[in-house]
Design a protein around this motif. Structure first.
Motif, PDB file in Angstrom:
ATOM      1  N   TYR A  11      34.583  40.701  52.036  1.00 20.48           N
ATOM      2  CA  TYR A  11      34.161  41.953  51.911  1.00 20.48           C
ATOM      3  C   TYR A  11      34.937  43.497  51.924  1.00 20.48           C
ATOM      4  CZ  TYR A  11      35.583  42.804  56.464  1.00 20.48           C
ATOM      5  OH  TYR A  11      36.549  42.986  57.991  1.00 20.48           O
ATOM      6  N   ASN A  12      36.379  43.210  52.204  1.00 20.34           N
ATOM      7  CA  ASN A  12      37.295  43.931  52.114  1.00 20.34           C
ATOM      8  C   ASN A  12      38.341  44.042  50.984  1.00 20.34           C
ATOM      9  OD1 ASN A  12      38.460  42.149  53.182  1.00 20.34           O
ATOM     10  ND2 ASN A  12      39.304  43.025  54.907  1.00 20.34           N
ATOM     11  N   ALA A  13      38.010  43.098  50.067  1.00 23.16           N
ATOM     12  CA  ALA A  13      38.970  42.670  48.978  1.00 23.16           C
ATOM     13  C   ALA A  13      39.171  43.975  48.119  1.00 23.16           C
ATOM     14  CB  ALA A  13      38.807  41.480  48.347  1.00 23.16           C
ATOM     15  N   LYS A  14      40.076  44.369  47.274  1.00 22.53           N
ATOM     16  CA  LYS A  14      40.086  45.076  46.188  1.00 22.53           C
ATOM     17  C   LYS A  14      39.764  44.310  45.059  1.00 22.53           C
ATOM     18  CE  LYS A  14      43.745  48.495  46.992  1.00 22.53           C
ATOM     19  NZ  LYS A  14      44.996  48.930  46.599  1.00 22.53           N
ATOM     20  N   VAL A  15      38.692  44.739  44.534  1.00 24.31           N
ATOM     21  CA  VAL A  15      37.902  44.146  43.247  1.00 24.31           C
ATOM     22  C   VAL A  15      37.630  45.222  42.084  1.00 24.31           C
ATOM     23  CG1 VAL A  15      35.852  43.000  42.613  1.00 24.31           C
ATOM     24  CG2 VAL A  15      36.890  42.357  44.964  1.00 24.31           C
ATOM     25  N   PHE A  16      38.017  44.691  41.028  1.00 26.17           N
ATOM     26  CA  PHE A  16      37.788  45.681  39.833  1.00 26.17           C
ATOM     27  C   PHE A  16      36.785  45.069  38.849  1.00 26.17           C
ATOM     28  CE2 PHE A  16      42.290  45.305  41.294  1.00 26.17           C
ATOM     29  CZ  PHE A  16      42.639  46.805  41.385  1.00 26.17           C
ATOM     30  N   GLU A  17      35.888  45.842  38.433  1.00 25.21           N
ATOM     31  CA  GLU A  17      34.908  45.442  37.566  1.00 25.21           C
ATOM     32  C   GLU A  17      35.569  45.629  36.219  1.00 25.21           C
ATOM     33  OE1 GLU A  17      30.401  46.781  36.026  1.00 25.21           O
ATOM     34  OE2 GLU A  17      31.076  47.482  38.109  1.00 25.21           O
ATOM     35  N   LYS A  18      35.539  44.703  35.284  1.00 22.33           N
ATOM     36  CA  LYS A  18      36.354  44.579  34.000  1.00 22.33           C
ATOM     37  C   LYS A  18      35.266  43.868  32.951  1.00 22.33           C
ATOM     38  CE  LYS A  18      40.857  44.824  34.738  1.00 22.33           C
ATOM     39  NZ  LYS A  18      41.513  45.934  34.173  1.00 22.33           N
ATOM     40  N   THR A  19      35.547  44.280  31.810  1.00 22.92           N
ATOM     41  CA  THR A  19      34.930  43.794  30.528  1.00 22.92           C
ATOM     42  C   THR A  19      35.738  42.834  29.918  1.00 22.92           C
ATOM     43  OG1 THR A  19      33.283  45.728  30.405  1.00 22.92           O
ATOM     44  CG2 THR A  19      33.510  44.131  28.430  1.00 22.92           C
ATOM     45  N   CYS A  20      35.443  41.363  29.725  1.00 28.14           N
ATOM     46  CA  CYS A  20      36.347  40.533  28.985  1.00 28.14           C
ATOM     47  C   CYS A  20      36.368  41.292  27.425  1.00 28.14           C
ATOM     48  CB  CYS A  20      35.622  39.415  28.855  1.00 28.14           C
ATOM     49  SG  CYS A  20      36.713  38.110  28.080  1.00 28.14           S
ATOM     50  N   LEU A  21      37.624  40.908  27.021  1.00 25.81           N
ATOM     51  CA  LEU A  21      38.153  41.555  25.578  1.00 25.81           C
ATOM     52  C   LEU A  21      37.758  40.679  24.780  1.00 25.81           C
ATOM     53  CD1 LEU A  21      41.835  43.083  26.379  1.00 25.81           C
ATOM     54  CD2 LEU A  21      39.661  44.226  26.221  1.00 25.81           C
ATOM     55  N   TRP A  22      37.575  39.360  24.898  1.00 30.48           N
ATOM     56  CA  TRP A  22      36.984  38.415  23.919  1.00 30.48           C
ATOM     57  C   TRP A  22      35.643  38.460  23.882  1.00 30.48           C
ATOM     58  CZ3 TRP A  22      39.350  36.383  19.992  1.00 30.48           C
ATOM     59  CH2 TRP A  22      38.770  35.011  19.303  1.00 30.48           C
ATOM     60  N   CYS A  23      34.877  38.116  24.954  1.00 30.23           N
ATOM     61  CA  CYS A  23      33.308  37.849  24.909  1.00 30.23           C
ATOM     62  C   CYS A  23      32.550  39.095  25.343  1.00 30.23           C
ATOM     63  CB  CYS A  23      33.101  36.535  25.539  1.00 30.23           C
ATOM     64  SG  CYS A  23      33.255  36.723  27.434  1.00 30.23           S
ATOM     65  N   GLY A  24      33.223  40.071  25.814  1.00 33.09           N
ATOM     66  CA  GLY A  24      32.476  41.067  26.506  1.00 33.09           C
ATOM     67  C   GLY A  24      31.636  40.945  27.687  1.00 33.09           C
ATOM     68  N   THR A  25      31.769  39.719  28.305  1.00 36.36           N
ATOM     69  CA  THR A  25      31.192  39.729  29.582  1.00 36.36           C
ATOM     70  C   THR A  25      31.669  40.559  30.604  1.00 36.36           C
ATOM     71  OG1 THR A  25      30.786  37.446  29.062  1.00 36.36           O
ATOM     72  CG2 THR A  25      30.478  37.812  31.479  1.00 36.36           C
ATOM     73  N   ILE A  26      30.720  41.286  31.509  1.00 36.35           N
ATOM     74  CA  ILE A  26      31.073  42.071  32.648  1.00 36.35           C
ATOM     75  C   ILE A  26      31.569  41.096  33.865  1.00 36.35           C
ATOM     76  CG2 ILE A  26      30.459  44.061  34.076  1.00 36.35           C
ATOM     77  CD1 ILE A  26      28.974  44.992  32.026  1.00 36.35           C
ATOM     78  N   TYR A  27      32.556  41.230  34.151  1.00 30.59           N
ATOM     79  CA  TYR A  27      33.129  40.259  35.419  1.00 30.59           C
ATOM     80  C   TYR A  27      33.600  40.932  36.427  1.00 30.59           C
ATOM     81  CZ  TYR A  27      37.538  40.177  33.609  1.00 30.59           C
ATOM     82  OH  TYR A  27      38.857  40.605  33.122  1.00 30.59           O
ATOM     83  N   PHE A  28      34.153  40.423  37.653  1.00 34.75           N
ATOM     84  CA  PHE A  28      34.887  41.049  38.757  1.00 34.75           C
ATOM     85  C   PHE A  28      36.295  40.445  38.748  1.00 34.75           C
ATOM     86  CE2 PHE A  28      30.606  42.043  39.846  1.00 34.75           C
ATOM     87  CZ  PHE A  28      30.570  43.400  40.089  1.00 34.75           C
ATOM     88  N   ALA A  29      37.306  41.155  38.776  1.00 28.64           N
ATOM     89  CA  ALA A  29      38.743  40.595  38.905  1.00 28.64           C
ATOM     90  C   ALA A  29      39.386  41.043  40.134  1.00 28.64           C
ATOM     91  CB  ALA A  29      39.280  40.849  37.838  1.00 28.64           C
ATOM     92  N   SER A  30      40.425  40.121  40.629  1.00 24.67           N
ATOM     93  CA  SER A  30      41.021  40.496  41.507  1.00 24.67           C
ATOM     94  C   SER A  30      42.329  41.395  41.284  1.00 24.67           C
ATOM     95  CB  SER A  30      41.519  39.547  42.722  1.00 24.67           C
ATOM     96  OG  SER A  30      42.007  38.334  41.886  1.00 24.67           O
ATOM     97  N   ARG A  31      42.540  41.284  40.106  1.00 24.24           N
ATOM     98  CA  ARG A  31      43.984  42.069  39.652  1.00 24.24           C
ATOM     99  C   ARG A  31      43.271  42.937  38.742  1.00 24.24           C
ATOM    100  NH1 ARG A  31      47.414  39.452  36.204  1.00 24.24           N
ATOM    101  NH2 ARG A  31      45.579  38.089  35.285  1.00 24.24           N
ATOM    102  N   SER A  32      44.081  44.180  38.643  1.00 25.67           N
ATOM    103  CA  SER A  32      43.681  45.367  37.781  1.00 25.67           C
ATOM    104  C   SER A  32      44.275  45.041  36.395  1.00 25.67           C
ATOM    105  CB  SER A  32      44.677  46.663  38.425  1.00 25.67           C
ATOM    106  OG  SER A  32      45.831  46.490  38.243  1.00 25.67           O
ATOM    107  N   THR A  33      45.162  44.087  36.096  1.00 28.09           N
ATOM    108  CA  THR A  33      45.365  44.134  34.860  1.00 28.09           C
ATOM    109  C   THR A  33      44.816  42.795  34.132  1.00 28.09           C
ATOM    110  OG1 THR A  33      47.256  42.457  35.857  1.00 28.09           O
ATOM    111  CG2 THR A  33      47.901  45.012  35.495  1.00 28.09           C
ATOM    112  N   ALA A  34      43.828  42.352  34.764  1.00 32.46           N
ATOM    113  CA  ALA A  34      43.076  41.231  34.041  1.00 32.46           C
ATOM    114  C   ALA A  34      42.441  41.491  33.038  1.00 32.46           C
ATOM    115  CB  ALA A  34      41.997  40.785  34.866  1.00 32.46           C
TER     116      ALA A  34
END
Length: 95
Positions: A11-34
């Protein structure tokens, strides 16, 4: 497997909402550089980059690359819809 839901993290983790550069799927990552949602997409992107640098594409290879990209995108969308469908089934069974 990409994490498509914020609840997969603490619940307290830093999470970044990202879009995959290859397939375009929206996902959540634990790293800002994903950049990619999964190792599969990262591998496809690296293969495409390596082949582009080695030999320029002709028109047929461009079409194949575009189809592979579209296929990966549709797989991501399908996985998201399956997960949403399971969540909705669970909510209906609770009622």
């Amino acid at each position: 497997m990409p994490k498509l839901d914020r609840s997969d993290f603490k619940y307290n983790a830093k999470v970044f909402e990202k879009t995959c550069l290859w397939c375009g799927t929206i996902y959540f990552a634990s790293r800002s550089t994903a950049k990619y949602c999964s190792a599969t997409c990262r591998g496809y992107a690296n293969q495409a980059k390596a082949t582009e640098e080695a030999v320029p594409y002709d028109e047929t290879e461009k079409m194949i690359s575009a189809l592979l990209s579209e296929n990966a995108y549709l797989k991501g969308q399908l996985q998201r819809y399956v997960l949403e469908n399971e969540e909705l089934k669970g909510k209906l069974l609770v009622r």
